[in-house]
Every structure is written in C-alpha cells, then in structure tokens.
Design a protein around this motif. Structure first.
Motif, PDB file in Angstrom:
ATOM      1  N   LEU A 100       0.818  -1.212   0.000  1.00 39.68           N
ATOM      2  CA  LEU A 100       0.000   0.000   0.000  1.00 39.68           C
ATOM      3  C   LEU A 100       0.853   1.264   0.000  1.00 39.68           C
ATOM      4  N   PHE A 101       1.921   1.263   0.774  1.00 43.51           N
ATOM      5  CA  PHE A 101       2.712   2.470   0.989  1.00 43.51           C
ATOM      6  C   PHE A 101       4.131   2.271   0.519  1.00 43.51           C
ATOM      7  N   GLY A 102       4.738   3.353   0.050  1.00 46.90           N
ATOM      8  CA  GLY A 102       6.178   3.357  -0.152  1.00 46.90           C
ATOM      9  C   GLY A 102       6.776   3.626   1.220  1.00 46.90           C
ATOM     10  N   THR A 103       7.207   4.841   1.442  1.00 47.01           N
ATOM     11  CA  THR A 103       7.700   5.241   2.766  1.00 47.01           C
ATOM     12  C   THR A 103       6.963   6.480   3.249  1.00 47.01           C
ATOM     13  N   ASP A 104       5.834   6.796   2.610  1.00 53.00           N
ATOM     14  CA  ASP A 104       5.035   7.963   2.968  1.00 53.00           C
ATOM     15  C   ASP A 104       3.862   7.497   3.830  1.00 53.00           C
ATOM     16  N   TYR A 105       4.145   7.251   5.106  1.00 51.98           N
ATOM     17  CA  TYR A 105       3.177   6.593   5.976  1.00 51.98           C
ATOM     18  C   TYR A 105       2.174   7.563   6.589  1.00 51.98           C
ATOM     19  N   PRO A 106       0.947   7.095   6.819  1.00 48.15           N
ATOM     20  CA  PRO A 106      -0.055   7.908   7.508  1.00 48.15           C
ATOM     21  C   PRO A 106       0.136   7.840   9.024  1.00 48.15           C
ATOM     22  N   ALA A 107      -0.675   8.594   9.738  1.00 49.78           N
ATOM     23  CA  ALA A 107      -0.742   8.464  11.192  1.00 49.78           C
ATOM     24  C   ALA A 107      -1.340   7.092  11.507  1.00 49.78           C
ATOM     25  N   MET A 108      -0.963   6.505  12.660  1.00 42.85           N
ATOM     26  CA  MET A 108      -1.422   5.153  12.980  1.00 42.85           C
ATOM     27  C   MET A 108      -1.590   4.973  14.485  1.00 42.85           C
ATOM     28  N   THR A 109      -2.596   4.208  14.851  1.00 34.00           N
ATOM     29  CA  THR A 109      -2.808   3.783  16.228  1.00 34.00           C
ATOM     30  C   THR A 109      -3.004   2.278  16.228  1.00 34.00           C
ATOM     31  N   ILE A 110      -2.397   1.603  17.217  1.00 31.11           N
ATOM     32  CA  ILE A 110      -2.504   0.150  17.321  1.00 31.11           C
ATOM     33  C   ILE A 110      -2.975  -0.203  18.729  1.00 31.11           C
ATOM     34  N   GLY A 111      -3.921  -1.112  18.794  1.00 33.51           N
ATOM     35  CA  GLY A 111      -4.382  -1.571  20.092  1.00 33.51           C
ATOM     36  C   GLY A 111      -4.528  -3.081  20.106  1.00 33.51           C
ATOM     37  N   TYR A 112      -4.098  -3.679  21.198  1.00 32.06           N
ATOM     38  CA  TYR A 112      -4.310  -5.108  21.405  1.00 32.06           C
ATOM     39  C   TYR A 112      -5.513  -5.256  22.317  1.00 32.06           C
ATOM     40  N   ILE A 113      -6.462  -6.070  21.884  1.00 32.59           N
ATOM     41  CA  ILE A 113      -7.682  -6.269  22.646  1.00 32.59           C
ATOM     42  C   ILE A 113      -7.952  -7.772  22.773  1.00 32.59           C
ATOM     43  N   THR A 114      -8.877  -8.130  23.631  1.00 34.74           N
ATOM     44  CA  THR A 114      -9.134  -9.552  23.853  1.00 34.74           C
ATOM     45  C   THR A 114     -10.047 -10.169  22.808  1.00 34.74           C
ATOM     46  N   GLU A 115     -10.918  -9.370  22.207  1.00 35.07           N
ATOM     47  CA  GLU A 115     -11.853  -9.928  21.235  1.00 35.07           C
ATOM     48  C   GLU A 115     -12.345  -8.845  20.299  1.00 35.07           C
ATOM     49  N   LEU A 116     -12.585  -9.245  19.038  1.00 36.17           N
ATOM     50  CA  LEU A 116     -13.181  -8.348  18.055  1.00 36.17           C
ATOM     51  C   LEU A 116     -14.636  -8.762  17.848  1.00 36.17           C
ATOM     52  N   GLY A 117     -15.285  -8.265  16.801  1.00 37.71           N
ATOM     53  CA  GLY A 117     -16.715  -8.477  16.580  1.00 37.71           C
ATOM     54  C   GLY A 117     -17.173  -9.922  16.517  1.00 37.71           C
ATOM     55  N   LEU A 118     -16.338 -10.804  15.996  1.00 32.46           N
ATOM     56  CA  LEU A 118     -16.616 -12.231  15.965  1.00 32.46           C
ATOM     57  C   LEU A 118     -15.416 -12.951  16.570  1.00 32.46           C
ATOM     58  N   PRO A 119     -15.634 -14.061  17.245  1.00 27.80           N
ATOM     59  CA  PRO A 119     -14.536 -14.722  17.969  1.00 27.80           C
ATOM     60  C   PRO A 119     -13.322 -15.115  17.128  1.00 27.80           C
TER      61      PRO A 119
END
Length: 132
Positions: A100-119
């Motif tokens: 998707l990207f060369g080296t022109d990266y967007p802002a980013m946030t990462i989170g680790y969680i226990t579960e998403l919408g489906l198991p």
C-alpha cells in the motif's frame, strides 16, 4: 500549492516513530473525507482463514479494494487504526503494508484487545482517507 496537499511529517523535537507511521498528517480544508468500517480478513468467498498471517493478507487486499472502489490510493490514506487479538508479527505486516505504501506513511494507532466483533477475527484495520 502545499496548502492543497495532504502532508505528513514528524516534527522536530519529537522522538522518531517506532514503526512505519508518521506523527502528524495535515488535511487541507477542501478535502473530501472517507472513513471505512474496520476491514477484516475475509477472503473473496466470504471465508475467514484461521491463520493470523492469512487474515492480515486478506485484510490488506480488502483495504485495497475498498480504496479502489472510491478511486483512492495509499496517498489518500491519512489515518490507520489497527486492532489485534494477538501479537502482530511486524515484519510480516510491514511486508504486506509495503503493497500500500512506499515510505510515505499515515498516522497510525494500534491496540491489542481480547476480542473483536466475531470470535475468530484476529485483526481489524480501519482506514481514514482524504481526497483533495
């Protein structure tokens, strides 16, 4: 004119990003905003693979497709939010990310969680994009 472009930068005095992202992305006033729902690793047949790497690969494909549907490219991406239920293999994710990207990266946030919408969902990525 610079005021009519999406710009990304890491301000002087800030620590260097610890990953492939930019500290700040500026969106001009005349930009049209696009926000995706969180994209997950479903394949073209609507099946969710069990493997984390396969889900990452499919998620990136799905992001490309949703961008393409609006005639957007990675240049238009201004913010990425990533949620994962297990530790991300950053070498693998960044290899996929490089599609998707060369080296022109967007802002980013990462989170680790226990579960998403489906198991069985292991990763979900939301994209914010702007078109000038």
């Amino acid at each position: 004119m610079e005021n009519d472009k999406i710009t990304r930068r890491n301000p002087i005095g800030m620590p260097k990003p610890v990953g492939n992202y930019t500290h700040i992305t500026r969106i001009p006033r005349n930009a049209e905003l696009y926000v995706t729902s969180g994209q997950i690793g479903l394949d073209a047949n609507g099946k969710l693979p069990k493997g984390f790497h396969s889900q990452i690969t499919n998620t990136v494909k799905n992001i490309k497709q949703v961008l393409y549907s609006e005639q957007l490219t990675a240049e238009n991406i201004i913010k990425v939010n990533i949620w994962a239920t297990e530790k991300i293999d950053w070498d693998f994710l960044y290899a996929e990310w490089s599609q998707l990207f060369g080296t022109d990266y967007p802002a980013m946030t990462i989170g680790y969680i226990t579960e998403l919408g489906l198991p069985d969902i292991k990763i979900e990525i939301e994209i914010w994009a702007a078109q000038v």
